[in-house]
Design an enzyme around this catalytic site. Sequence first.
Site, PDB file in Angstrom:
ATOM      1  N   LYS A  44       0.847  -1.203   0.000  1.00 49.81           N
ATOM      2  CA  LYS A  44       0.000   0.000   0.000  1.00 49.81           C
ATOM      3  C   LYS A  44       0.882   1.254   0.000  1.00 49.81           C
ATOM      4  CE  LYS A  44      -0.183  -0.439   5.006  1.00 49.81           C
ATOM      5  NZ  LYS A  44      -0.882  -1.094   6.117  1.00 49.81           N
ATOM      6  N   ARG A 138     -10.293  -0.274  14.830  1.00 49.84           N
ATOM      7  CA  ARG A 138     -10.079   0.410  13.560  1.00 49.84           C
ATOM      8  C   ARG A 138     -10.975  -0.282  12.544  1.00 49.84           C
ATOM      9  NH1 ARG A 138      -4.208   1.258  10.669  1.00 49.84           N
ATOM     10  NH2 ARG A 138      -4.529  -0.941  10.230  1.00 49.84           N
ATOM     11  N   TYR A 256      15.837  30.735   8.848  1.00 46.47           N
ATOM     12  CA  TYR A 256      14.677  31.494   9.316  1.00 46.47           C
ATOM     13  C   TYR A 256      14.627  31.590  10.838  1.00 46.47           C
ATOM     14  CZ  TYR A 256      12.596  31.205   4.639  1.00 46.47           C
ATOM     15  OH  TYR A 256      12.334  31.320   3.303  1.00 46.47           O
ATOM     16  N   MET A 315      11.787  24.981   2.871  1.00 41.93           N
ATOM     17  CA  MET A 315      11.031  24.172   1.905  1.00 41.93           C
ATOM     18  C   MET A 315      11.942  23.380   0.960  1.00 41.93           C
ATOM     19  SD  MET A 315       8.177  25.374  -0.894  1.00 41.93           S
ATOM     20  CE  MET A 315       7.080  26.071   0.331  1.00 41.93           C
TER      21      MET A 315
HETATM   22  C1  PLP Z   1      -0.122  -1.909   6.755  1.00 38.87           C
HETATM   23  C2  PLP Z   1      -0.670  -3.199   7.174  1.00 38.87           C
HETATM   24  C3  PLP Z   1       0.160  -4.323   7.268  1.00 38.87           C
HETATM   25  C4  PLP Z   1       1.658  -4.245   7.168  1.00 38.87           C
HETATM   26  O1  PLP Z   1       2.126  -3.717   8.406  1.00 38.87           O
HETATM   27  P1  PLP Z   1       3.673  -3.464   8.722  1.00 38.87           P
HETATM   28  O2  PLP Z   1       3.678  -3.012  10.134  1.00 38.87           O
HETATM   29  O3  PLP Z   1       4.143  -2.407   7.785  1.00 38.87           O
HETATM   30  O4  PLP Z   1       4.373  -4.751   8.512  1.00 38.87           O
HETATM   31  C5  PLP Z   1      -0.441  -5.542   7.520  1.00 38.87           C
HETATM   32  N1  PLP Z   1      -1.783  -5.635   7.717  1.00 38.87           N
HETATM   33  C6  PLP Z   1      -2.609  -4.563   7.664  1.00 38.87           C
HETATM   34  C7  PLP Z   1      -4.055  -4.734   7.909  1.00 38.87           C
HETATM   35  C8  PLP Z   1      -2.073  -3.309   7.416  1.00 38.87           C
HETATM   36  O5  PLP Z   1      -2.880  -2.243   7.398  1.00 38.87           O
END
Ligand code: PLP
Length: 373
Positions: A44, A138, A256, A315
């Site tokens: 992702k 979550r 700055y 920046m």
């Molecule tokens: C991002 C994610 C992972 C991977 O987690 P890491 O800590 O980067 O290894 C696995 N499962 C779910 C549901 C995630 O959101």
Amino acid sequence: MPLSSPMSDSAGTTRLTVDLNALCANWRLMRDFSGSARCGAAVKADAYGTGAAQAAPRLAREGCSDFFVADVVEAANLRPLLPNSRIYVLNGVFASSFAQTLAHDLIPVVNSVEQAAFWRENAGTRPYALHIDTGMNRLGMTPEQAVAHAQSSAHPPCLVMSHFACADEPGHPLNARQIDIFAGLRDCFPNIEASLANSAGIHLGPEAHHQLTRPGVALYGADPVSGVPNRMHPVVSAETHVLLIRHARAGEAVSYGAAHKCSRDSRIAVCGVGYADGFHRSASGAGVPLRSAVRQGGCGAINGVRVPVIGKITMDLTMFDVTDLPEAAVNPGDWIELLGPAISLEEAATAAGTISYEMLTSLGRRYARTYSG
Ligand SMILES: *Cc1c(COP(=O)(O)O)cnc(C)c1O
């Protein structure tokens, strides 16, 4: 050196190398740590900023067959590159993403009773994964909802999964609780594959492995567990160009807010990286609130020797104190390491008050990228 030479049109003032061999070596390590479970990959957020279009097909060639992305847009972009892989969409399925989910043969991770009903009504018996929330509040059905789903649904999921809240702290009591709750729920889903462990979770041992693991950050070189030596190979190196060297006298100020006052006559390397590149302003050497909590600001490195950021990161520009280096050691046109063999993701993240995940996913678009391996 003529002034026109330091920058060719292919090179800006920052460059980044992604080592795909190191990525694959890390995946093999995580696969070996996963015991008898299959090892997937979380790709992702553009493979944590490293470039999913390069990273994912390379992992597929290495033998990875299960890929996790956040949303349907990420998944659709990957499908042509991963024609034979399972691609799971963690954020779930919605009316707005349904057509894409089917068109690209994606596996939605169903996160609620509503999403389960939507999938049953619209997708019939197509495969889906079921996420159960075992303590993070979550995504995912509650354990009670999952039990009811198992009893009432004629069409079982192809995968049941849950996610750890505290796996990076191996001693945290919530880990054992989540492992127990998930193990209890497994019995409601006989003969269905299960997945619980992210990178850190894999290190919690065999009870966390089930049939499929989902490492992310460790693949990209980050240290998955706090307090133990990092066994992962560095994947990302980032460097910035020295634009010019300037001399400031004792008592003069830098950047700055005049937040840094030179305590001695100083040599300063002005470099072409800034917060717009993900070199976070909070890593400034002075003048930001974080410096009262974490004394040490960000650093660069020249041939392995650390050079501190002085004053505020701006920046597009950052100043490094190179007074302690021999005068010949740093010149305009040289490169200063920001991440790599000398400076780990964890060190850079701590200086910026954040975590390796955010360092990786903030790497800016201006970096000239090279893929090795
Ligand atoms: C991002 C994610 C992972 C991977 O987690 P890491 O800590 O980067 O290894 C696995 N499962 C779910 C549901 C995630 O959101």
